[in-house]
Design a protein around this motif. Structure first.
Motif, PDB file in Angstrom:
ATOM      1  N   ASP A 114       0.838  -1.195   0.000  1.00 38.08           N
ATOM      2  CA  ASP A 114       0.000   0.000   0.000  1.00 38.08           C
ATOM      3  C   ASP A 114       0.877   1.251   0.000  1.00 38.08           C
ATOM      4  OD1 ASP A 114      -2.618   1.284   0.418  1.00 38.08           O
ATOM      5  OD2 ASP A 114      -1.727   1.897   2.316  1.00 38.08           O
ATOM      6  N   ASN A 203      -3.311  14.733   3.208  1.00 43.91           N
ATOM      7  CA  ASN A 203      -2.761  15.216   1.941  1.00 43.91           C
ATOM      8  C   ASN A 203      -3.144  16.690   1.779  1.00 43.91           C
ATOM      9  OD1 ASN A 203      -2.290  15.912  -0.719  1.00 43.91           O
ATOM     10  ND2 ASN A 203      -2.696  13.846  -1.488  1.00 43.91           N
ATOM     11  N   TYR A 229       3.360  13.966   6.396  1.00 41.27           N
ATOM     12  CA  TYR A 229       2.590  13.129   5.465  1.00 41.27           C
ATOM     13  C   TYR A 229       3.531  12.390   4.530  1.00 41.27           C
ATOM     14  CZ  TYR A 229      -1.251  11.677   2.425  1.00 41.27           C
ATOM     15  OH  TYR A 229      -2.176  10.931   1.724  1.00 41.27           O
ATOM     16  N   LEU A 233      -0.229   4.810   4.127  1.00 45.98           N
ATOM     17  CA  LEU A 233      -0.985   4.773   5.385  1.00 45.98           C
ATOM     18  C   LEU A 233      -0.195   4.141   6.532  1.00 45.98           C
ATOM     19  CD1 LEU A 233      -3.818   5.344   6.587  1.00 45.98           C
ATOM     20  CD2 LEU A 233      -4.449   3.022   5.927  1.00 45.98           C
ATOM     21  N   TYR A 249      -8.052  11.116   6.078  1.00 52.20           N
ATOM     22  CA  TYR A 249      -8.272  11.152   4.638  1.00 52.20           C
ATOM     23  C   TYR A 249      -9.761  11.424   4.459  1.00 52.20           C
ATOM     24  CZ  TYR A 249      -6.734  10.861  -0.108  1.00 52.20           C
ATOM     25  OH  TYR A 249      -6.394  11.207  -1.396  1.00 52.20           O
ATOM     26  N   LYS A 266     -11.551   7.737  -0.045  1.00 48.75           N
ATOM     27  CA  LYS A 266     -10.639   7.025  -0.963  1.00 48.75           C
ATOM     28  C   LYS A 266     -10.171   5.697  -0.397  1.00 48.75           C
ATOM     29  CE  LYS A 266      -6.052   6.815  -2.796  1.00 48.75           C
ATOM     30  NZ  LYS A 266      -4.669   7.212  -2.784  1.00 48.75           N
ATOM     31  N   GLU A 272      -7.671  -1.267   4.965  1.00 46.91           N
ATOM     32  CA  GLU A 272      -6.944  -0.044   5.339  1.00 46.91           C
ATOM     33  C   GLU A 272      -7.611   0.548   6.596  1.00 46.91           C
ATOM     34  OE1 GLU A 272      -4.815   2.064   1.691  1.00 46.91           O
ATOM     35  OE2 GLU A 272      -6.970   2.059   1.345  1.00 46.91           O
TER      36      GLU A 272
HETATM   37  P1  AFP Z   1      -1.949   4.047  -3.340  1.00 46.69           P
HETATM   38  O1  AFP Z   1      -1.478   2.669  -2.922  1.00 46.69           O
HETATM   39  O2  AFP Z   1      -2.919   4.005  -4.450  1.00 46.69           O
HETATM   40  O3  AFP Z   1      -0.801   5.004  -3.543  1.00 46.69           O
HETATM   41  O4  AFP Z   1      -2.772   4.620  -2.124  1.00 46.69           O
HETATM   42  C1  AFP Z   1      -2.193   4.678  -0.879  1.00 46.69           C
HETATM   43  C2  AFP Z   1      -3.267   5.031   0.095  1.00 46.69           C
HETATM   44  O5  AFP Z   1      -4.328   4.126  -0.016  1.00 46.69           O
HETATM   45  C3  AFP Z   1      -2.772   5.119   1.520  1.00 46.69           C
HETATM   46  O6  AFP Z   1      -1.707   4.279   1.834  1.00 46.69           O
HETATM   47  C4  AFP Z   1      -2.387   6.569   1.678  1.00 46.69           C
HETATM   48  O7  AFP Z   1      -2.586   7.011   2.993  1.00 46.69           O
HETATM   49  C5  AFP Z   1      -3.261   7.295   0.716  1.00 46.69           C
HETATM   50  O8  AFP Z   1      -3.772   6.331  -0.198  1.00 46.69           O
HETATM   51  C6  AFP Z   1      -2.503   8.321  -0.057  1.00 46.69           C
HETATM   52  O9  AFP Z   1      -3.327   8.918  -0.974  1.00 46.69           O
HETATM   53  P2  AFP Z   1      -2.874  10.249  -1.754  1.00 46.69           P
HETATM   54  O10 AFP Z   1      -1.762   9.853  -2.663  1.00 46.69           O
HETATM   55  O11 AFP Z   1      -4.111  10.695  -2.443  1.00 46.69           O
HETATM   56  O12 AFP Z   1      -2.414  11.233  -0.705  1.00 46.69           O
END
Ligand code: AFP
Length: 328
Positions: A114, A203, A229, A233, A249, A266, A272
């Protein structure tokens, strides 16, 4: 002088006696640990092999690049199958629920790698998982479990080699990987009450896309805390569990391109949101969604369901719940 440390498996055996778990759980956890070490090895060496790119690219040796997250998925499924203890698994990398052994005892929900934006840089990513147990009193219908029904949840930060593990009723613990690739030195994680180390993590680029009341809350509180940040995660929540504060988030509801709004959030609920909410609860914290509903209470309708997430120190999360529950 050689110092022998307590390993994760010894820790589990000790806690198993205390919390009445069986050797089946040890076998499953042995599989998870093996998968994590295997993924760790691939990640550490993949820059050398040119495997940090995206699928469809060709690496420096002129070979097709296999996505690291796909490799991590296959490794994990291999070990879960070999354990013989898993009925089915949900993986971020598979559209379908993966049936493994109808006579198994556990359900495993996982995201094997992740934080994909960190992969091309070889920076920290996470391997997150939640575990639930079948109904042992009667027939099992295999329904998706809510976080409150998980018996354990954990996250490996790869490749830094830390493993944080929450066990129902037994707390959240952190382990480090030693030179023999063994997870050792359990340290109990308790969110600090003292606010001076607290952090906020979100973010910042998305900030103007949040609900106005969430934006206002950030404006009012941000100067009190450090901002951190990573975009993975496991890494961001790793910091919150040590230092306190809140990772969020929020739902995206004010994007200039309305097609890019994500009112449902998201992050994925099962592997998660519920995973970090479980560990946070065991460390004295809490987690909610955009409606202020506890993440652990949400009954998943689909295995890849998304959620907004606010997780961390109770005082901060409860403060934002008051805001989330107001109309404007
Ligand atoms: P990806 O694996 O698609 O990069 O997403 C990572 C995640 O699910 C999590 O680990 C982060 O906290 C978050 O999304 C980051 O998202 P942004 O790139 O939109 O900040």
């Amino acid at each position: 002088m050689i110092r022998f440390e307590q390993t994760f498996m010894n820790f589990l055996i000790q806690h198993q006696e205390k919390y009445n778990r069986t050797y089946h759980f040890l076998i499953l956890m042995d599989a998870m640990i093996s998968a994590a070490k295997h993924i760790q090895y691939y990640y550490l060496t993949s820059a050398l092999r040119g495997n940090l790119g995206l699928a469809g690219e060709v690496n420096v040796q002129g070979e097709d690049v296999m996505r690291m997250d796909q490799i991590a998925h296959e490794i994990t499924i291999h070990y879960l199958r070999a354990s013989g203890r898993v009925i089915h698994a949900v993986s971020e990398e598979s559209d379908e629920i993966i049936s493994i052994n109808p006579d198994g005892r556990y359900f495993v929900y996982f995201d094997p790698l992740d934080g994909s934006s960190n992969i091309p840089h070889g920076l920290p990513v996470g391997f997150l998982f939640g575990i639930a147990k079948r109904n042992l009193e009667g027939p099992e219908d295999g329904h998706l479990r809510a976080g409150k029904d998980y018996i354990a949840a954990g996250m490996f930060v790869i490749p830094t080699g830390t493993f944080t593990f929450g066990l129902r009723g037994a707390g959240t613990w952190r382990f480090h990987i030693d030179e023999t690739m063994t997870f050792v030195r359990p340290t109990r994680m308790v969110l600090p009450e003292e606010t001076k180390t607290w952090e906020l993590s979100f973010n910042a680029g998305n900030r103007r896309t949040y609900d106005e009341k969430v934006q206002r809350w950030i404006t009012e509180h941000e100067s009190k805390y450090a901002f951190r940040y990573l975009g993975a995660l496991a890494g961001d929540v790793h910091r919150i569990l040590s230092n306190g504060g809140m990772f969020m988030y929020p739902a995206i509801v004010n994007h200039p391109n309305p097609k890019k709004n994500r009112p449902e959030g998201k992050l994925r609920l099962m592997y998660e949101g519920a995973v970090v909410a479980f560990m946070c609860r065991e460390a004295g914290g809490t987690a909610v969604n955009e409606a202020g509903i506890p993440i652990l209470e949400i009954q998943p309708k689909t295995h890849h369901q998304r959620t907004a997430l606010y997780v961390g120190s109770k005082e901060l999360v409860e403060d934002i719940v008051r805001v989330l529950r107001t109309k404007k």
